[in-house]
Write an enzyme that holds these catalytic residues in place. Structure first.
Site, PDB file in Angstrom:
ATOM      1  N   LYS A 184       0.837  -1.215   0.000  1.00  0.00           N
ATOM      2  CA  LYS A 184       0.000   0.000   0.000  1.00  0.00           C
ATOM      3  C   LYS A 184       0.864   1.254   0.000  1.00  0.00           C
ATOM      4  CE  LYS A 184      -3.737   2.513   0.091  1.00  0.00           C
ATOM      5  NZ  LYS A 184      -3.604   3.750   0.739  1.00  0.00           N
ATOM      6  N   HIS A 187       1.974   1.687  -3.474  1.00  0.00           N
ATOM      7  CA  HIS A 187       0.789   2.171  -4.209  1.00  0.00           C
ATOM      8  C   HIS A 187       0.686   3.691  -4.057  1.00  0.00           C
ATOM      9  CE1 HIS A 187      -3.404   3.556  -4.133  1.00  0.00           C
ATOM     10  NE2 HIS A 187      -3.697   2.594  -4.998  1.00  0.00           N
ATOM     11  N   ASN A 188       0.819   4.166  -2.836  1.00  0.00           N
ATOM     12  CA  ASN A 188       0.673   5.607  -2.610  1.00  0.00           C
ATOM     13  C   ASN A 188       1.835   6.396  -3.198  1.00  0.00           C
ATOM     14  OD1 ASN A 188      -1.571   4.768  -1.157  1.00  0.00           O
ATOM     15  ND2 ASN A 188      -1.320   6.379   0.361  1.00  0.00           N
TER      16      ASN A 188
HETATM   17  C1  6PG Z   1      -6.055   5.484  -1.339  1.00  0.00           C
HETATM   18  C2  6PG Z   1      -5.359   6.782  -0.971  1.00  0.00           C
HETATM   19  C3  6PG Z   1      -5.604   7.080   0.467  1.00  0.00           C
HETATM   20  C4  6PG Z   1      -5.401   8.525   0.846  1.00  0.00           C
HETATM   21  C5  6PG Z   1      -3.976   8.954   0.827  1.00  0.00           C
HETATM   22  C6  6PG Z   1      -3.797  10.437   0.677  1.00  0.00           C
HETATM   23  O1  6PG Z   1      -5.364   4.616  -1.834  1.00  0.00           O
HETATM   24  O2  6PG Z   1      -7.262   5.406  -1.159  1.00  0.00           O
HETATM   25  O3  6PG Z   1      -3.998   6.672  -1.196  1.00  0.00           O
HETATM   26  O4  6PG Z   1      -4.870   6.170   1.220  1.00  0.00           O
HETATM   27  O5  6PG Z   1      -6.175   9.337   0.054  1.00  0.00           O
HETATM   28  O6  6PG Z   1      -3.442   8.593   2.072  1.00  0.00           O
HETATM   29  O7  6PG Z   1      -2.471  10.664   0.944  1.00  0.00           O
HETATM   30  P1  6PG Z   1      -1.834  12.082   1.130  1.00  0.00           P
HETATM   31  O8  6PG Z   1      -2.629  12.792   2.199  1.00  0.00           O
HETATM   32  O9  6PG Z   1      -0.448  11.792   1.579  1.00  0.00           O
HETATM   33  O10 6PG Z   1      -1.933  12.760  -0.190  1.00  0.00           O
END
Ligand code: 6PG
Length: 473
Positions: A184, A187-188
């Site tokens: 994950k 992924h981010n």
């Molecule tokens: C997801 C997103 C989710 C969230 C992020 C935003 O896969 O659904 O990645 O986990 O929107 O954490 O991350 P930032 O606040 O760091 O942009």
């Protein structure tokens, strides 16, 4: 409701927890929720009316509602809150019960918690959940990692609630330890990279070509129909159409240009540096989010620091086409970096990751779902230990056909004075990766010159040191 008849529990009834729980209830599971906020407990009870849903503020009552072995999902903010909830739950649990942390926890915390709970003979899972509020409610992509035997217990529920692509659920058992949270995190990181590329694309079209929001919406809608088709392109088109109810203007134009972050992209870059995996696009994305926060200094500097800027003088229609190809190449390069990182992590931490499966479960439900993931999946299906997606025969052909356009877009960005670090770094990654002899020989010579750090030779094994300021050694 009678006690001990609920299939699964959820701690944290915020947007994500409540929606995931209701999704489970829709699939016929009995679900119990716990939150310290009585209004959230009440909200869930009303939203879940008619379904097998119960909620409480009392941790003992909550645990008492669950069937054994008990399975409890946590959707609380990453960090101390996770430890606090685990601390409250563990005295009430029995050998073989399972806790699943479904927040965006740092994978090293997940490793520690798994060890601590293992000592108490409790199972612990770190599970990435992607897709935001709508995903949680109607089908997220789920990335679980932990002890396999415990996975079998919750598999039917997770498969029921996950997004489906061609009838298959976007969830799979990924591997041991913290590998679910690791995947994950990557992924981010990819999410950050792709969002940066789209922000630059917007800048080039809007500032460079002077396009208005309706024109932008049309371009992104068109791109979404083709090889760039993806969730992020789709929502970008919608963003350009949205009007502000307060001013009647386009809402995007009223949004402050400071990108906040919860930290997962930064973790990805930090971890990539620890593993010594180049992650140039993600690094650029994190850096540009940081740069965005200096809004007052930027405003001052914009008046003092003059450089290139001006209108695009070329063929706008051709440029839009080039931009589409540039985005395609930069997107592939960004995914490629993420998959290289997961491959290295799998070897380093013993995750035994199946990268084809990772690509498969990212095809639906998650923020980085994209048509392109079909090709990525096929690449790992053909060669499970593929070192880099850029070496896949089909993907490499597609990249080579379009790399020229990425170059022309980067050149235009330079001429227009538009910062395009994501696109530029994607190109630099591509060019560095295909360079048989990098100028790192000079770096080595300098290190040896000033610090006697030694160097290796191309014609002989071993390490060498030279007195670089003498004529001969
Ligand atoms: C997801 C997103 C989710 C969230 C992020 C935003 O896969 O659904 O990645 O986990 O929107 O954490 O991350 P930032 O606040 O760091 O942009």
């Amino acid at each position: 409701m009678a006690a001990t008849t609920f299939d699964i529990g959820m701690v944290g009834l915020g947007v994500m927890g409540r929606n995931l729980l209701l999704n489970m209830a829709d699939h016929g599971y009995g679900v119990a929720g716990l939150d310290t906020d009585a209004s959230k407990v009440q909200a869930l009870k009303s939203e879940g009316a008619g379904k097998k849903v119960e909620a409480t503020v009392d941790v003992k009552a909550f645990v008492g509602l669950l069937k054994s072995p008990k399975a409890i999902i946590l959707l609380v903010p990453a960090g101390k809150a996770v430890d606090a909830v685990i601390g409250q739950l563990t005295p009430l649990l029995n050998v073989g019960d399972l806790i699943i942390d479904a927040g965006n926890s740092q994978f090293k915390d997940t490793d520690r918690r798994a060890r601590e709970l293992d000592a108490k003979q409790l199972h612990f899972f770190g599970m990435g959940v992607s897709g935001g509020e709508a995903g949680a409610r109607h089908g997220p992509s789920l990335m679980p990692g932990g002890p396999r035997e415990a996975y079998e217990h919750v598999r039917p529920i997770l498969e029921a609630v996950a997004a489906k692509v061609q009838g298959k659920p976007c969830v799979t058992y990924l591997g041991p330890g913290a590998c679910g949270h690791y995947v994950k995190m990557v992924h981010n990181g990819i999410e950050y990279g792709l969002m940066q590329i789209l922000a630059e694309t917007y800048d080039l079209l809007h500032r460079g070509l002077d396009m208005d929001n309706f024109e932008l919406a049309k371009i992104f809608e068109h791109w979404n129909q083709g090889e760039l088709g993806s969730f992020l392109i789709e929502i970008t088109a919608k963003i350009f159409r949205k009007l502000d109810s307060k001013t009647g203007k386009h809402l995007i134009d009223m949004v402050l240009d400071v990108a906040r972050q919860k930290g997962t992209g930064k973790w990805t870059s930090q971890e990539a540096m620890d593993l010594q995996v180049p992650l140039l696009t993600v690094d650029a994305a994190v850096g540009l989010r940081d740069m965005s926060a200096y809004e007052q200094e930027r405003a001052t500097a914009s008046k003092l620091l003059h450089g290139a800027h001006g209108a695009f003088g070329g063929d706008a229609k051709a440029f839009v086409q080039h931009l589409a190809h540039a985005c395609y190449v930069a997107t592939v390069v960004t995914y490629a970096q993420g998959f290289v990182m997961m491959r290295k992590a799998s070897q380093t931490y013993g995750y035994n990751l199946n990268l084809e499966e990772v690509a498969r479960i990212w095809r639906g439900g998650c923020i980085i779902r994209a048509a392109l993931l079909d090709d990525i999946r096929a690449a790992f299906q053909a060669q499970p230990d593929l070192p880099n997606l850029l070496l896949d025969p089909k993907i490499s052909q597609e990249i080579m056909k379009r790399q020229r356009e990425l170059r022309s877009v980067v050149r235009a960005a330079i001429d227009l004075g538009i910062p395009a670090a994501g696109l530029m770094n994607a190109l630099a990654y591509f060019d560095a990766y295909r360079t048989a002899r990098l100028p790192s020989n000079l770096t080595q010579a300098q290190r040896d010159f000033f610090g006697a750090h030694t160097y290796e030779r191309i014609d002989e094994k071993g390490t060498f040191h030279s007195r670089w300021d003498a004529d001969f050694d």
